[in-house]
Design an enzyme around this catalytic site. Structure first.
Site, PDB file in Angstrom:
ATOM      1  N   LYS A 190       0.857  -1.187   0.000  1.00  0.00           N
ATOM      2  CA  LYS A 190       0.000   0.000   0.000  1.00  0.00           C
ATOM      3  C   LYS A 190       0.892   1.236   0.000  1.00  0.00           C
ATOM      4  CE  LYS A 190      -4.344   1.328  -0.045  1.00  0.00           C
ATOM      5  NZ  LYS A 190      -5.298   0.913  -1.064  1.00  0.00           N
ATOM      6  N   SER A 391      -8.467  -0.452  -4.840  1.00  0.00           N
ATOM      7  CA  SER A 391      -8.831  -0.079  -3.476  1.00  0.00           C
ATOM      8  C   SER A 391     -10.356  -0.012  -3.368  1.00  0.00           C
ATOM      9  CB  SER A 391      -8.166   1.251  -3.109  1.00  0.00           C
ATOM     10  OG  SER A 391      -8.228   1.460  -1.710  1.00  0.00           O
TER      11      SER A 391
END
Length: 502
Positions: A190, A391
């Site tokens: 991430k 996401s």
């Protein structure tokens, strides 16, 4: 008193006259808008050529132009409209071919890939596709590679250099400003917070970007090779050695089919249309170009709605809470209203959810997913992914009956992050601002930017992020019929190409 009434009635008369003028202008403007809107749907002339300008931005959703009376079309089409238009042109007897104007393009790889697929299908009609540009950047050439012939200005610009991704990092800037980032994330890939906590890419981030480049480059070199009649490895070799620098290099290696100016290319098109060489005195010798925007409006006007229809629900932009503030934004409140409207419409039998979103608010994504679950209980939902569905964009897509992506789609990024900034030192040392407070509970001022988080507050923030990550993985595991541990192994905030995602 007499002078007063004289002034009063003179002013009153002036107001009446001004009101009439303003009313007349308003009516005229509305009429002009209506006239322009009608012009968008005009019939295509015989022997026309559909022109595609590579420099134009293509959104998923079409836009209405409220100022069409002052120039431009009343409707600027989205990708869905454009694909439908190219499909229609395939069988339109008035459209004889397509002309692609190469240029710098702001559009994503998956958008261009979908356009290219539509043009490949168009070629089955045996109608021509020609491409020309004063410049031929890689993205633009990728689309143009489908053409029968590609022409480049003799002193134009072309490139075949490979792919590069450069990221800025602000850790040093924040240190100079005495601002401390407080970052919490779940997933080693991430990378959205890396610019604020690192001075260069982490190895996991470098790997995922490298893998993405490899898949996109494979698609690109395969497309180029199909036009040049060489192997993809040969195309890659040109990039590795920097072999393509001047237009003559592109011609020698058969990347293009000729060096020509636009008037010379149009002479070739005229011959294809059985027209003579340009004679400005004869209108019938001119090429009847029809702009893509104009043609899509014609096709859109002719489209008929029937019962048993399929709704196309377009989700483009960042996912946010509440109501929409920008044109291209997936605001939970507005989007939920659309979903409910579709759910209650008995004429709609199925839904295609088109997602082009990098994500955003976790809460808004959950709110939207819940409404999609209710919709799916009544009607099938099929997801189509555009340039990016990552996401939160993947979150709202994951529980559909089926998910389809393009090879160049960027998807995944199943991970979570949140970020605060402690500006206490900057405010005190640079501006002389200090803070004091009175509170009646330990967490009454949590979170705050005027002091550093305590260790316990940091644990609370990380726990919140981890909880959302676990929820995200459970949503995916349930929908894709996978074990949570398996999801975790391919999640970790990592983005994937459509090819690898499959």
């Amino acid at each position: 008193m007499k002078q007063f009434f004289k002034m009063f009635f003179a002013s009153f008369l002036a107001m009446i006259v001004m009101s009439v003028i303003v009313f007349g202008l308003t009516v005229g403007l509305i009429a002009a808008l209506a006239s322009d809107a009608g012009e968008d749907g005009k019939e295509v002339a015989a022997n026309s050529v559909l022109r595609i300008e590579m420099s134009k931005v293509i959104h998923e959703i079409g836009e209405t132009n409220p100022f069409a009376a002052f120039g431009g079309l009343a409707y600027s089409p989205g990708l869905y409209d454009i694909i439908k238009a190219i499909e229609t042109a395939k069988t339109d007897k008035n459209v004889k071919g397509i002309f692609i104007k190469m240029d710098m393009t702001p559009n994503g790889w998956a958008t261009l890939q979908q356009l290219r697929q539509a043009l490949v299908a168009f070629k089955a009609s045996k109608k021509f596709i020609y491409a020309y540009g004063e410049v031929a950047p890689q993205k633009s050439y990728y689309l143009a590679s489908v053409a029968d012939s590609i022409f480049l200005n003799p002193v134009g610009f072309t490139e075949l250099n490979g792919l590069s991704s450069e990221l800025p990092f602000f850790k040093g800037t924040l240190q100079k400003l005495e601002i401390e980032p407080e970052i919490f994330y779940a997933g080693k890939f991430k990378s959205a917070t890396e610019p604020f906590r690192e001075e260069k890419m982490s190895e996991p981030n470098r790997k995922q970007i490298s893998d993405l480049q490899e898949d996109i480059w494979t698609e690109f070199t395969t497309a180029v090779a199909s036009h040049s009649k060489v192997s993809a490895a040969t195309v890659d070799g040109w990039a590795q050695t920097g072999a393509i620098q001047f237009p003559e290099d592109a011609l020698r290696n058969k990347l293009i089919d000729g060096l020509a100016y636009i008037d010379q290319v149009e002479d070739i098109i005229r011959l294809k249309l059985d027209k003579k060489k340009d004679d400005k005195k004869k209108d019938d010798e001119k090429i009847n170009y029809v702009e893509l925007d104009e043609y899509t409006s014609t096709v859109k006007r002719k489209r008929k709605m029937k019962d048993g229809r399929i709704a196309v629900l377009l989700a483009e932009g960042s996912i946010t809470d509440g109501q929409k503030n920008e044109d291209f934004e997936i605001a939970s409140e507005d989007f939920v209203a659309q979903i409910r409207k579709i759910r209650k419409n008995d004429k709609i039998k199925a839904v295609v959810l088109r997602v082009n979103s990098p994500g955003g608010s976790a809460l808004a994504s959950e709110v939207i997913l819940r409404e999609l679950q209710l919709l799916r209980a009544k009607k099938p939902i099929i997801v189509s992914m555009g340039d990016v569905a990552a996401s939160g964009g993947y979150y709202i897509a994951c529980q559909a009956d089926s998910i389809f992506a393009l090879p160049n789609t960027i998807t995944g990024s199943i991970g979570v992050f949140t970020m605060l900034f402690n500006a206490e030192k900057m405010l005190q040392n640079k501006l002389g601002i200090t803070f004091d407070e009175v509170k009646n509970a330990p967490y009454a001022d949590f979170p705050t930017v005027t002091r550093a988080l305590t260790a316990e507050e940091g644990r609370r923030m990380q726990a919140m992020v981890d909880t959302i990550y676990q929820t995200f993985m459970r949503r995916v595991a349930t929908a894709r019929r996978m074990e949570t541990a398996m999801v975790d192994s391919i999640a970790q905030g990592r983005v994937w190409s459509g090819t690898d995602a499959l």
